[in-house]
Structures are given as structure tokens and as C-alpha cells.
Design a protein around this motif. Structure first.
Motif, PDB file in Angstrom:
ATOM      1  N   SER A  30       0.835  -1.184   0.000  1.00 53.71           N
ATOM      2  CA  SER A  30       0.000   0.000   0.000  1.00 53.71           C
ATOM      3  C   SER A  30       0.877   1.243   0.000  1.00 53.71           C
ATOM      4  CB  SER A  30      -0.899  -0.014   1.236  1.00 53.71           C
ATOM      5  OG  SER A  30      -1.689   1.135   1.265  1.00 53.71           O
ATOM      6  N   PRO A  31       0.625   2.208  -0.895  1.00 45.88           N
ATOM      7  CA  PRO A  31       1.477   3.395  -0.981  1.00 45.88           C
ATOM      8  C   PRO A  31       1.066   4.510  -0.020  1.00 45.88           C
ATOM      9  CG  PRO A  31      -0.105   3.442  -2.733  1.00 45.88           C
ATOM     10  CD  PRO A  31      -0.325   2.153  -1.988  1.00 45.88           C
ATOM     11  N   ALA A  32       0.532   4.167   1.148  1.00 43.42           N
ATOM     12  CA  ALA A  32       0.056   5.173   2.095  1.00 43.42           C
ATOM     13  C   ALA A  32       1.201   6.023   2.623  1.00 43.42           C
ATOM     14  CB  ALA A  32      -0.660   4.493   3.254  1.00 43.42           C
ATOM     15  N   ALA A  33       0.953   7.307   2.768  1.00 43.81           N
ATOM     16  CA  ALA A  33       1.973   8.212   3.280  1.00 43.81           C
ATOM     17  C   ALA A  33       1.896   8.338   4.790  1.00 43.81           C
ATOM     18  CB  ALA A  33       1.821   9.579   2.641  1.00 43.81           C
ATOM     19  N   SER A  34       0.734   8.069   5.375  1.00 48.39           N
ATOM     20  CA  SER A  34       0.602   8.141   6.825  1.00 48.39           C
ATOM     21  C   SER A  34      -0.065   6.879   7.330  1.00 48.39           C
ATOM     22  CB  SER A  34      -0.216   9.366   7.232  1.00 48.39           C
ATOM     23  OG  SER A  34      -1.542   9.221   6.780  1.00 48.39           O
ATOM     24  N   VAL A  35       0.150   6.601   8.598  1.00 46.75           N
ATOM     25  CA  VAL A  35      -0.419   5.397   9.201  1.00 46.75           C
ATOM     26  C   VAL A  35      -1.474   5.814  10.198  1.00 46.75           C
ATOM     27  CG1 VAL A  35       0.070   3.381  10.602  1.00 46.75           C
ATOM     28  CG2 VAL A  35       1.709   4.118   8.885  1.00 46.75           C
ATOM     29  N   CYS A  36      -2.650   5.238  10.082  1.00 46.65           N
ATOM     30  CA  CYS A  36      -3.756   5.546  10.978  1.00 46.65           C
ATOM     31  C   CYS A  36      -3.915   4.393  11.954  1.00 46.65           C
ATOM     32  CB  CYS A  36      -5.030   5.739  10.164  1.00 46.65           C
ATOM     33  SG  CYS A  36      -6.466   6.072  11.158  1.00 46.65           S
ATOM     34  N   ASP A  76      -9.507  10.504  14.743  1.00 46.47           N
ATOM     35  CA  ASP A  76      -8.437  11.288  15.364  1.00 46.47           C
ATOM     36  C   ASP A  76      -7.099  11.126  14.654  1.00 46.47           C
ATOM     37  OD1 ASP A  76      -9.896  10.215  18.420  1.00 46.47           O
ATOM     38  OD2 ASP A  76     -10.222  12.135  17.429  1.00 46.47           O
ATOM     39  N   CYS A  77      -7.100  10.962  13.354  1.00 50.00           N
ATOM     40  CA  CYS A  77      -5.851  10.782  12.619  1.00 50.00           C
ATOM     41  C   CYS A  77      -5.062  12.079  12.587  1.00 50.00           C
ATOM     42  CB  CYS A  77      -6.124  10.319  11.187  1.00 50.00           C
ATOM     43  SG  CYS A  77      -6.825   8.682  11.138  1.00 50.00           S
ATOM     44  N   ASP A  78      -3.749  11.977  12.387  1.00 42.71           N
ATOM     45  CA  ASP A  78      -2.921  13.170  12.339  1.00 42.71           C
ATOM     46  C   ASP A  78      -3.095  13.885  10.995  1.00 42.71           C
ATOM     47  OD1 ASP A  78       0.108  11.150  12.086  1.00 42.71           O
ATOM     48  OD2 ASP A  78      -1.578  11.347  10.739  1.00 42.71           O
ATOM     49  N   ASP A  79      -2.468  15.049  10.846  1.00 37.03           N
ATOM     50  CA  ASP A  79      -2.690  15.892   9.677  1.00 37.03           C
ATOM     51  C   ASP A  79      -1.918  15.468   8.430  1.00 37.03           C
ATOM     52  OD1 ASP A  79      -4.478  17.436  11.051  1.00 37.03           O
ATOM     53  OD2 ASP A  79      -2.953  18.840  11.770  1.00 37.03           O
ATOM     54  N   ASN A  80      -1.107  14.438   8.495  1.00 37.31           N
ATOM     55  CA  ASN A  80      -0.427  13.953   7.295  1.00 37.31           C
ATOM     56  C   ASN A  80      -1.462  13.422   6.318  1.00 37.31           C
ATOM     57  OD1 ASN A  80       1.996  14.535   8.480  1.00 37.31           O
ATOM     58  ND2 ASN A  80       2.346  12.458   9.206  1.00 37.31           N
ATOM     59  N   VAL A  81      -1.276  13.709   5.054  1.00 35.87           N
ATOM     60  CA  VAL A  81      -2.240  13.287   4.043  1.00 35.87           C
ATOM     61  C   VAL A  81      -1.633  12.165   3.211  1.00 35.87           C
ATOM     62  CG1 VAL A  81      -3.559  14.014   2.036  1.00 35.87           C
ATOM     63  CG2 VAL A  81      -3.289  15.572   3.952  1.00 35.87           C
ATOM     64  N   ALA A  82      -2.353  11.050   3.114  1.00 33.33           N
ATOM     65  CA  ALA A  82      -1.949   9.943   2.256  1.00 33.33           C
ATOM     66  C   ALA A  82      -2.565  10.196   0.883  1.00 33.33           C
ATOM     67  CB  ALA A  82      -2.424   8.618   2.826  1.00 33.33           C
ATOM     68  N   VAL A  83      -1.749  10.209  -0.156  1.00 26.92           N
ATOM     69  CA  VAL A  83      -2.227  10.494  -1.505  1.00 26.92           C
ATOM     70  C   VAL A  83      -2.263   9.198  -2.306  1.00 26.92           C
ATOM     71  CG1 VAL A  83      -1.781  11.777  -3.618  1.00 26.92           C
ATOM     72  CG2 VAL A  83      -1.284  12.822  -1.405  1.00 26.92           C
ATOM     73  N   TYR A  84      -3.437   8.887  -2.841  1.00 28.10           N
ATOM     74  CA  TYR A  84      -3.626   7.714  -3.691  1.00 28.10           C
ATOM     75  C   TYR A  84      -3.991   8.226  -5.084  1.00 28.10           C
ATOM     76  CZ  TYR A  84      -3.731   4.873   0.537  1.00 28.10           C
ATOM     77  OH  TYR A  84      -3.409   4.255   1.708  1.00 28.10           O
TER      78      TYR A  84
END
Length: 144
Positions: free
Chosen positions: A77-83, A90-98
Motif C-alpha cells: 500500500s502506498p500510504a503516506a501516513s499510518v492511521c 483522530d488521525c494526524d494531519d499527514n495526508v496519504a495520496v492515492y
């Protein structure tokens, strides 16, 4: 880990199959088969969607051997952040771009998979998918 599976129907060059998922019917188009002097290539369908994989693999055609697995490819998975939150509120402000997501079905698959684990009941329409993607810090520039 996500899997990309190629399903084949030997002896067919094209075929439409219907699979029951709950009360709904899921239509899958097997295509790409050919017949020539070198032999026959079976019709195939490639998917990385776990819902489609489960529907196909629990069907009677698969159990009888009419539909077989041609190839399995593990993809990351090319996710940029981990939830870590299962509901993703309550996820952090990093954005995962798909960038490869181009429709609502693919967006649902991303949100239902690791690490977001959003239940399908919360992704029933386009607005709900958009809202949940925003909550999880996920961006689908090719679709939204």
C-alpha cells in the motif's frame, strides 16, 4: 498485505459472471481470451479488491474449478501516513495520496483496507466516502 489476483476461465474467450454478495449481485467481466493457431488463452479478470476476491472465491464456479487463479501478486500500500484509530476520527494531519484511485469503488477499497479499516456501512455514498477520506487524512486526486 494486499494481493492482486488474476482469475481465469479456461475454454472461454469472454464471459460475464454474477456473484452474490449479501442481497446484491456483483457482475464481473472476464475478457482478454483468444483462440489462434498457437492455442487458446483463457478469459481473465484481474482485481486487488478484497470484496471481489471474496465473492469470486466463495462462488460455486470457483469451487467446481470452472474459475481458477492464474497469478497472485503481492502489492504494498502506498500510504503516506499510518492511521491507528479504527474509526479514523483522530488521525494526524499527514495526508496519504492515492493518485491511482479513479472511482468510488477503489476509494472504498482503500478506506476499508489497512490501516484505515473503515466499515462498509459508513461508505454508502459518494459524500460519505469523501467525508471519511477527509477524516482519515486521505486524498484521491484522480477521483475527488
Amino acid at each position: 498485505m494486499k494481493k492482486k489476483i488474476t482469475y481465469e476461465i479456461k475454454g472461454q474467450i469472454e464471459r460475464s459472471c454474477y456473484f452474490r454478495v449479501g442481497k446484491a449481485m456483483l457482475r464481473v467481466e472476464f475478457s482478454g481470451g483468444s483462440i489462434n493457431s498457437a492455442g487458446m488463452n483463457p478469459a481473465f479478470y484481474v482485481t486487488d479488491n478484497p470484496l471481489y476476491q471474496k465473492a469470486i472465491e466463495s462462488s460455486e464456479q470457483f469451487r467446481n474449478g470452472e474459475i481458477t487463479i492464474g497469478a497472485v501478486e503481492n502489492i504494498d500500500s502506498p500510504a503516506a501516513s499510518v492511521c491507528t484509530n479504527a474509526i479514523c476520527a483522530d488521525c494526524d494531519d499527514n495526508v496519504a495520496v492515492y493518485a491511482d484511485v479513479s472511482n468510488m469503488q477503489q476509494a472504498r477499497a482503500v478506506l476499508m483496507g489497512e490501516p484505515y479499516m473503515v466499515p462498509l456501512s459508513e461508505l454508502q455514498n459518494k459524500a460519505a466516502v469523501r467525508n471519511k477520506a477527509d477524516e482519515c487524512g486521505v486524498s484521491f486526486p484522480g477521483w475527488l
